[in-house]
Design a protein around this motif. Sequence first.
Motif, short mmCIF file in Angstrom:
data_model
loop_
_atom_site.label_atom_id
_atom_site.label_comp_id
_atom_site.label_asym_id
_atom_site.label_seq_id
_atom_site.Cartn_x
_atom_site.Cartn_y
_atom_site.Cartn_z
N UNK A 1 1.97 -14.49 -14.95
CA UNK A 1 1.11 -13.39 -14.53
C UNK A 1 1.89 -12.09 -14.64
N UNK A 2 1.18 -10.98 -14.73
CA UNK A 2 1.82 -9.68 -14.86
C UNK A 2 1.80 -8.96 -13.51
N UNK A 3 2.97 -8.48 -13.10
CA UNK A 3 3.12 -7.78 -11.84
C UNK A 3 3.46 -6.31 -12.11
N UNK A 4 2.67 -5.41 -11.57
CA UNK A 4 2.92 -3.98 -11.76
C UNK A 4 4.10 -3.58 -10.86
N UNK B 1 -4.49 7.62 -20.32
CA UNK B 1 -4.47 9.08 -20.36
C UNK B 1 -3.82 9.72 -19.13
N UNK B 2 -3.57 8.93 -18.08
CA UNK B 2 -3.03 9.49 -16.84
C UNK B 2 -1.56 9.15 -16.60
N UNK B 3 -1.13 7.96 -17.01
CA UNK B 3 0.26 7.57 -16.70
C UNK B 3 0.74 6.41 -17.56
N UNK B 4 1.96 6.04 -17.27
CA UNK B 4 2.62 4.89 -17.90
C UNK B 4 2.84 3.86 -16.78
N UNK B 5 2.15 2.74 -16.86
CA UNK B 5 2.29 1.70 -15.84
C UNK B 5 3.25 0.64 -16.35
N UNK B 6 4.25 0.31 -15.54
CA UNK B 6 5.27 -0.66 -15.93
C UNK B 6 4.94 -2.01 -15.31
N UNK B 7 4.96 -3.03 -16.15
CA UNK B 7 4.65 -4.39 -15.71
C UNK B 7 5.79 -5.34 -16.06
N UNK B 8 5.92 -6.36 -15.27
CA UNK B 8 6.88 -7.43 -15.53
C UNK B 8 6.07 -8.73 -15.56
N UNK B 9 6.30 -9.53 -16.60
CA UNK B 9 5.65 -10.82 -16.69
C UNK B 9 6.47 -11.83 -15.89
N UNK B 10 5.83 -12.43 -14.91
CA UNK B 10 6.47 -13.38 -14.01
C UNK B 10 6.07 -14.79 -14.42
N UNK B 11 7.05 -15.70 -14.49
CA UNK B 11 6.78 -17.10 -14.79
C UNK B 11 7.12 -17.93 -13.57
N UNK B 12 6.12 -18.24 -12.72
CA UNK B 12 6.39 -19.03 -11.52
C UNK B 12 6.58 -20.51 -11.86
N UNK C 1 12.38 3.08 -14.69
CA UNK C 1 11.85 2.12 -13.72
C UNK C 1 12.23 0.70 -14.13
N UNK C 2 12.19 0.41 -15.42
CA UNK C 2 12.59 -0.91 -15.92
C UNK C 2 14.07 -1.14 -15.66
N UNK C 3 14.89 -0.13 -15.95
CA UNK C 3 16.34 -0.24 -15.70
C UNK C 3 16.58 -0.51 -14.22
N UNK C 4 15.92 0.25 -13.36
CA UNK C 4 16.08 0.09 -11.91
C UNK C 4 15.69 -1.32 -11.47
N UNK C 5 14.58 -1.82 -11.99
CA UNK C 5 14.13 -3.16 -11.61
C UNK C 5 15.09 -4.23 -12.11
N UNK C 6 15.59 -4.06 -13.33
CA UNK C 6 16.58 -5.02 -13.86
C UNK C 6 17.82 -5.06 -12.98
N UNK C 7 18.26 -3.92 -12.53
CA UNK C 7 19.46 -3.85 -11.70
C UNK C 7 19.24 -4.54 -10.36
N UNK C 8 18.05 -4.44 -9.82
CA UNK C 8 17.76 -5.05 -8.52
C UNK C 8 17.67 -6.57 -8.61
N UNK C 9 17.56 -7.11 -9.81
CA UNK C 9 17.45 -8.56 -9.97
C UNK C 9 18.81 -9.25 -9.90
N UNK C 10 19.88 -8.50 -10.07
CA UNK C 10 21.22 -9.10 -10.12
C UNK C 10 22.01 -8.91 -8.85
#
Length: 84
Positions: free
Chosen positions: A35-38, A18-29, A51-60
């Motif tokens: 595990x899920x990382x916020x 009810x307060x926000x949209x939290x974005x998570x990425x599932x990490x496979x170590x 935020x997802x687009x921004x995070x994807x761009x930072x991975x490359x």
Amino acid sequence: MNFIKDPLLGEYFIQVDEYNYSVYKTIMPDSGTPYDSCIGHCRSLESALNKIVDNKMKQGSYTSIKDYIIELRNIKNEFKQHFL
């Protein structure tokens, strides 16, 4: 709480409450236990997708600003076509 999981988001998903949209990425170590990382809390679904687009761009790595901008536009256009 509800979740938005879409194949187009890949390893990302959005938790909605009810307060926000939290974005998570599932990490496979290397250990093999995922595990899920916020990666952020957003006020709107559009902000969460950005935020997802921004995070994807930072991975490359990119050889030029032009390559970065082209990839950024490609991801944003794909999201707009399917989501926005």
